[in-house]
Design a protein around this motif. Structure first.
Motif, PDB file in Angstrom:
ATOM      1  N   SER A  88     -45.524  -7.340 -61.857  1.00  0.00           N
ATOM      2  CA  SER A  88     -45.813  -5.982 -62.307  1.00  0.00           C
ATOM      3  C   SER A  88     -46.106  -5.945 -63.801  1.00  0.00           C
ATOM      4  CB  SER A  88     -44.631  -5.064 -62.030  1.00  0.00           C
ATOM      5  OG  SER A  88     -44.334  -5.081 -60.682  1.00  0.00           O
TER       6      SER A  88
ATOM      7  N   PHE B  21     -50.736  -8.091 -65.904  1.00  0.00           N
ATOM      8  CA  PHE B  21     -51.824  -7.509 -65.124  1.00  0.00           C
ATOM      9  C   PHE B  21     -53.199  -7.943 -65.591  1.00  0.00           C
ATOM     10  CE2 PHE B  21     -50.130  -4.667 -68.278  1.00  0.00           C
ATOM     11  CZ  PHE B  21     -51.232  -4.401 -69.050  1.00  0.00           C
TER      12      PHE B  21
ATOM     13  N   SER C 249     -56.020 -11.131 -66.753  1.00  0.00           N
ATOM     14  CA  SER C 249     -56.359 -12.357 -66.028  1.00  0.00           C
ATOM     15  C   SER C 249     -55.767 -13.633 -66.617  1.00  0.00           C
ATOM     16  CB  SER C 249     -57.874 -12.487 -65.896  1.00  0.00           C
ATOM     17  OG  SER C 249     -58.473 -12.370 -67.150  1.00  0.00           O
TER      18      SER C 249
ATOM     19  N   PHE D 202     -52.123  -8.170 -75.261  1.00  0.00           N
ATOM     20  CA  PHE D 202     -52.301  -6.753 -74.910  1.00  0.00           C
ATOM     21  C   PHE D 202     -51.485  -5.823 -75.832  1.00  0.00           C
ATOM     22  CE2 PHE D 202     -51.039  -2.950 -72.540  1.00  0.00           C
ATOM     23  CZ  PHE D 202     -52.263  -2.479 -72.109  1.00  0.00           C
ATOM     24  N   GLY D 203     -50.208  -6.156 -76.040  1.00  0.00           N
ATOM     25  CA  GLY D 203     -49.339  -5.316 -76.869  1.00  0.00           C
ATOM     26  C   GLY D 203     -49.811  -5.240 -78.318  1.00  0.00           C
TER      27      GLY D 203
ATOM     28  N   ASN E  56     -52.835  -3.176 -78.766  1.00  0.00           N
ATOM     29  CA  ASN E  56     -52.583  -1.744 -78.638  1.00  0.00           C
ATOM     30  C   ASN E  56     -51.959  -1.156 -79.884  1.00  0.00           C
ATOM     31  OD1 ASN E  56     -53.410  -0.508 -76.134  1.00  0.00           O
ATOM     32  ND2 ASN E  56     -52.158  -2.055 -75.160  1.00  0.00           N
ATOM     33  N   TYR E  57     -51.208  -1.987 -80.623  1.00  0.00           N
ATOM     34  CA  TYR E  57     -50.616  -1.477 -81.858  1.00  0.00           C
ATOM     35  C   TYR E  57     -51.577  -1.628 -83.036  1.00  0.00           C
ATOM     36  CZ  TYR E  57     -46.238  -0.300 -79.699  1.00  0.00           C
ATOM     37  OH  TYR E  57     -45.287   0.308 -78.915  1.00  0.00           O
TER      38      TYR E  57
ATOM     39  N   TYR F 135     -52.633 -15.436 -62.073  1.00  0.00           N
ATOM     40  CA  TYR F 135     -52.414 -15.394 -60.624  1.00  0.00           C
ATOM     41  C   TYR F 135     -52.319 -16.777 -59.996  1.00  0.00           C
ATOM     42  CZ  TYR F 135     -57.438 -16.168 -59.810  1.00  0.00           C
ATOM     43  OH  TYR F 135     -58.698 -16.696 -59.783  1.00  0.00           O
TER      44      TYR F 135
ATOM     45  N   LEU G 299     -44.692  -8.705 -79.664  1.00  0.00           N
ATOM     46  CA  LEU G 299     -44.506  -7.479 -80.454  1.00  0.00           C
ATOM     47  C   LEU G 299     -43.339  -7.633 -81.432  1.00  0.00           C
ATOM     48  CD1 LEU G 299     -45.104  -4.804 -77.687  1.00  0.00           C
ATOM     49  CD2 LEU G 299     -46.492  -5.194 -79.698  1.00  0.00           C
TER      50      LEU G 299
ATOM     51  N   ASP H 286     -59.612 -13.039 -56.136  1.00  0.00           N
ATOM     52  CA  ASP H 286     -60.145 -14.111 -56.986  1.00  0.00           C
ATOM     53  C   ASP H 286     -61.416 -13.671 -57.693  1.00  0.00           C
ATOM     54  OD1 ASP H 286     -58.094 -15.662 -56.223  1.00  0.00           O
ATOM     55  OD2 ASP H 286     -59.231 -17.013 -54.933  1.00  0.00           O
TER      56      ASP H 286
ATOM     57  N   HIS I  51     -60.662 -11.334 -60.571  1.00  0.00           N
ATOM     58  CA  HIS I  51     -60.125 -12.094 -61.709  1.00  0.00           C
ATOM     59  C   HIS I  51     -61.229 -12.897 -62.392  1.00  0.00           C
ATOM     60  CE1 HIS I  51     -55.931 -11.141 -61.542  1.00  0.00           C
ATOM     61  NE2 HIS I  51     -55.835 -11.443 -60.269  1.00  0.00           N
TER      62      HIS I  51
ATOM     63  N   ASP J 251     -63.309 -10.650 -64.481  1.00  0.00           N
ATOM     64  CA  ASP J 251     -62.532 -10.336 -65.689  1.00  0.00           C
ATOM     65  C   ASP J 251     -62.643 -11.452 -66.718  1.00  0.00           C
ATOM     66  OD1 ASP J 251     -61.460  -7.885 -65.484  1.00  0.00           O
ATOM     67  OD2 ASP J 251     -59.436  -8.511 -64.949  1.00  0.00           O
ATOM     68  N   ARG J 252     -62.480 -12.675 -66.210  1.00  0.00           N
ATOM     69  CA  ARG J 252     -62.478 -13.845 -67.105  1.00  0.00           C
ATOM     70  C   ARG J 252     -63.849 -14.040 -67.744  1.00  0.00           C
ATOM     71  NH1 ARG J 252     -60.373 -16.534 -63.434  1.00  0.00           N
ATOM     72  NH2 ARG J 252     -62.092 -17.946 -63.021  1.00  0.00           N
TER      73      ARG J 252
ATOM     74  N   GLU K  81     -64.426 -11.389 -70.314  1.00  0.00           N
ATOM     75  CA  GLU K  81     -63.650 -11.616 -71.521  1.00  0.00           C
ATOM     76  C   GLU K  81     -64.310 -12.685 -72.391  1.00  0.00           C
ATOM     77  OE1 GLU K  81     -61.398  -9.897 -72.906  1.00  0.00           O
ATOM     78  OE2 GLU K  81     -61.410 -11.358 -74.523  1.00  0.00           O
TER      79      GLU K  81
ATOM     80  N   GLU L  31     -62.227  -3.117 -70.360  1.00  0.00           N
ATOM     81  CA  GLU L  31     -61.563  -2.453 -71.504  1.00  0.00           C
ATOM     82  C   GLU L  31     -62.590  -2.007 -72.539  1.00  0.00           C
ATOM     83  OE1 GLU L  31     -60.041  -5.159 -70.231  1.00  0.00           O
ATOM     84  OE2 GLU L  31     -58.124  -4.285 -69.613  1.00  0.00           O
TER      85      GLU L  31
ATOM     86  N   ARG M  84     -57.891  -1.542 -62.431  1.00  0.00           N
ATOM     87  CA  ARG M  84     -56.663  -2.354 -62.354  1.00  0.00           C
ATOM     88  C   ARG M  84     -55.964  -2.127 -61.008  1.00  0.00           C
ATOM     89  NH1 ARG M  84     -57.871  -5.785 -65.103  1.00  0.00           N
ATOM     90  NH2 ARG M  84     -58.360  -5.518 -67.281  1.00  0.00           N
TER      91      ARG M  84
ATOM     92  N   VAL N 256     -46.961  -1.251 -63.154  1.00  0.00           N
ATOM     93  CA  VAL N 256     -47.970  -1.823 -64.055  1.00  0.00           C
ATOM     94  C   VAL N 256     -48.230  -0.848 -65.208  1.00  0.00           C
ATOM     95  CG1 VAL N 256     -50.409  -2.462 -64.252  1.00  0.00           C
ATOM     96  CG2 VAL N 256     -49.088  -3.261 -62.302  1.00  0.00           C
TER      97      VAL N 256
ATOM     98  N   MET O 200     -47.651  -1.235 -69.233  1.00  0.00           N
ATOM     99  CA  MET O 200     -48.675  -0.958 -70.260  1.00  0.00           C
ATOM    100  C   MET O 200     -48.111  -0.023 -71.323  1.00  0.00           C
ATOM    101  SD  MET O 200     -51.903  -0.459 -67.685  1.00  0.00           S
ATOM    102  CE  MET O 200     -53.203  -0.134 -68.849  1.00  0.00           C
TER     103      MET O 200
ATOM    104  N   ARG P 135     -45.853  -1.568 -73.837  1.00  0.00           N
ATOM    105  CA  ARG P 135     -46.500  -2.459 -74.811  1.00  0.00           C
ATOM    106  C   ARG P 135     -47.547  -1.695 -75.624  1.00  0.00           C
ATOM    107  NH1 ARG P 135     -48.338  -7.690 -72.160  1.00  0.00           N
ATOM    108  NH2 ARG P 135     -48.172  -6.720 -70.123  1.00  0.00           N
TER     109      ARG P 135
ATOM    110  N   TYR Q 101     -49.509   0.970 -74.982  1.00  0.00           N
ATOM    111  CA  TYR Q 101     -50.698   1.632 -74.443  1.00  0.00           C
ATOM    112  C   TYR Q 101     -50.549   3.139 -74.654  1.00  0.00           C
ATOM    113  CZ  TYR Q 101     -54.357   2.987 -71.187  1.00  0.00           C
ATOM    114  OH  TYR Q 101     -55.475   3.539 -70.640  1.00  0.00           O
TER     115      TYR Q 101
ATOM    116  N   ALA R 193     -57.667   0.040 -76.319  1.00  0.00           N
ATOM    117  CA  ALA R 193     -57.573  -0.097 -77.772  1.00  0.00           C
ATOM    118  C   ALA R 193     -58.436  -1.191 -78.359  1.00  0.00           C
ATOM    119  CB  ALA R 193     -56.121  -0.369 -78.145  1.00  0.00           C
ATOM    120  N   TYR R 194     -59.114  -1.938 -77.526  1.00  0.00           N
ATOM    121  CA  TYR R 194     -59.754  -3.126 -78.065  1.00  0.00           C
ATOM    122  C   TYR R 194     -61.273  -3.071 -77.993  1.00  0.00           C
ATOM    123  CZ  TYR R 194     -60.986  -7.968 -78.719  1.00  0.00           C
ATOM    124  OH  TYR R 194     -61.540  -9.120 -79.181  1.00  0.00           O
TER     125      TYR R 194
END
Lengths: 243, 268
Positions: free
Chosen positions: A89, A92, A94, A102-103, A106-107, A136, A154, B9, B12, B15-16, B19, B140, B164, B213, B217, B220, B222, B227-228
């Motif tokens: 959880s 999330f 890849s 990610f954290g 975001n900051y 995964y 963080l 798969d 993912h 996504d990869r 990125e 994102e 997501r 999930v 977020m 951390r 969100y 944000a990116y």
């Protein structure tokens, strides 16, 4: 200085049965405290309240000197790392790098700082080699360490760990204990893995049915077979073997 | 490997790839998004009998595919279900427009056939353009660009979380199907009688997981919006503006000059 303080905390999910009932305790800076209790004792609920995930509670809670209420959530979450029971959880994105970054992103940290923080966090939990791995495809133990790294990036002053050793094999568990012991800051660890608590915490709080039953020295509480049995637990394996 | 695992798969993998390309890109996501929107508008603006003009628009996809090293065949495989749906477009035209436009060998090509192929082209081109945008930008950065374009924050967040949520939904479905299959080894697939409870439970379980999930977020940092954006510098802005202007001119040219038609005339 007190980092976590809880006074008369009461919470119920459905308004009827209380998950927490008049819970009070305080955790000092740099202290490592174990929260033990059988399933449904209220350990995870307590941790979630401290980071503002369960807002409708009664009583008072302070984290890092800030009262746990909506206007302080962002500041509290910036200084508090919460490691979920289920790593699936928590992770999330890849790759490990993306998730750990990610954290900090975001900051609003710039990419150089993000890179530095990710590198340091991965080094702290000894998974530098997994940096570009697809999450995964990783094992349960690797995911757990990655989820801790995601929080460490963080640089939190306070760490809340919910069942950190759940579903880990003995070797990964031993590795995790070393990692936890190597981390600085205040730690509150909720677990019914009493051996892990014994190896990592100097103080333990026993919860039962949402109430604090005992709060004291870990060695003393985890050696008291009568107490543990009365509240649905058993002596840690290391203690029962030595008898 | 089952189909759900392949779908997970693929997500993912996308996504990869996104990125990798997004992080190295010297283009701002907003420039890519604007070019994709311009491309889609230009494609849609062709009438149903302007097939040669539409084919000219494929130059954008060919150039982008080669430049970004994107495999067309992999795209066909990944988007096969979407393309199958696209092929259903315009089938009705076959019956409504039976006017013979020309003969191809001995085959009479009707207006309906012609417009159907034209609709297929439009569908395939726009689906491919959106796929290329996702592959070169990432979800994102794409949401960030949409925010810059004035999309309400809530909608950008909803788009990001829906994407997501897909992975969470597939994973939960996979677990439930595996658990079902292990306890009903003689049953092929899920029995019709179990569909209702299966779908309800899947929804509830995946919502619980999605909530966790989302909590993760929030914890951390969100704040309700992606944000990116990636690196910011002057050369990147210049590159992005040039990229946008180049494609703006190219689409204008391709829209009003039937390149394929002219090349055909020259050759024949």
């Amino acid at each position: 200085m007190t980092e976590i303080e809880v006074k008369g905390l009461t919470f119920s999910y459905d308004g009827c049965r209380r998950a927490l009932s008049d819970v009070s305790f305080a955790v000092k800076e740099a202290e490592t405290v174990g929260l033990i209790g059988e399933n449904g004792a209220g350990k995870s609920t307590l941790l979630k309240i401290l980071v503002g995930l369960l807002p409708d509670h009664q009583g008072e809670a302070f984290v890092g000197g800030l009262r746990v209420e909506k206007r302080n959530w962002r500041q509290i979450r910036e200084k508090t790392g919460y490691v979920f029971q289920d790593s699936e959880s928590q992770l999330f994105l890849s790759t490990v790098y993306e998730d750990v970054a990610f954290g900090p992103r975001n900051y609003g940290y710039d990419e150089q700082e993000v890179e530095r923080r990710v590198r340091e966090a991965l080094e702290q939990v000894h998974i530098e080699t997994l940096r570009d791995r697809q999450i995964y495809r990783m094992s349960g133990g690797q995911k757990k360490l990655a989820s801790i790294a995601a929080v460490l990036s963080l640089r939190p002053k306070i760490l809340l760990l919910d069942e950190p050793s759940g579903a880990l094999d003995p070797r990964n568990r031993r590795n995790l204990i070393q990692v936890i012991n190597g981390l600085e800051g205040t730690k509150l660890i909720a677990s019914h893995d009493l051996d892990l608590i014994l190896d990592t915490c100097e103080r333990t709080i026993l919860l039962f049915d949402g109430k604090v039953i005992r709060d004291g020295d870990t060695q003393t509480i985890l050696s008291d077979e009568e107490l543990l049995t009365a509240y649905g637990l058993e002596l840690p394996l290391s203690k029962s073997r030595s008898r | 490997m089952d189909r759900l695992q392949r779908a997970i798969d693929t997500l993912h993998e996308v996504d990869r790839e996104a990125e990798r390309r997004g992080a190295q890109s010297s283009l701002h996501p907003l420039a890519r998004l604007l070019v994709c929107i311009l491309f889609t508008l230009t494609v849609v603006s062709f009438s149903r009998y302007e097939l040669s003009g539409l084919l000219g628009m494929s130059l954008y996809l060919i150039v982008t595919g080669i430049w970004e090293d994107i495999s067309f065949f992999k795209g066909v495989y990944r988007l096969r279900y979407l393309f199958a749906a696209v092929l259903l477009l315009g089938l009705a035209n076959l019956f409504y427009d039976r006017r013979v436009m020309f003969y191809l060998g001995g085959l009479a090509v009707t207006g309906g056939m012609y417009s159907m192929v034209s609709l297929w082209c439009k569908g395939i081109l726009t689906v491919y353009a959106a796929y290329f945008l996702l592959l070169t930008t990432g979800i994102e950065r794409l949401c960030m660009a949409l925010l810059r374009l004035g999309l309400p924050e809530g909608m950008a967040t909803a788009l990001l979380l829906t994407y997501r949520y897909l992975i969470v939904l597939f994973k939960e479905a996979q677990r439930m199907i595996q658990a079902y299959a292990l306890r009903a080894p003689r049953q092929r697939g899920i029995h019709v009688r179990a569909w209702g409870s299966f779908a309800g439970l899947l929804l509830l379980r995946s919502m619980d997981r999605a909530q966790e999930v989302y909590d993760s977020m929030l914890l951390r940092g969100y704040g309700g919006a992606p944000a990116y954006e990636g690196k910011r510098d002057g050369s990147r802005v210049l590159c992005s503006v040039c990229y946008l202007l180049f494609w703006l001119c190219a689409f204008f040219f391709l829209r009003f000059v039937p390149v394929f038609h002219l090349v055909g005339n020259l050759l024949l």
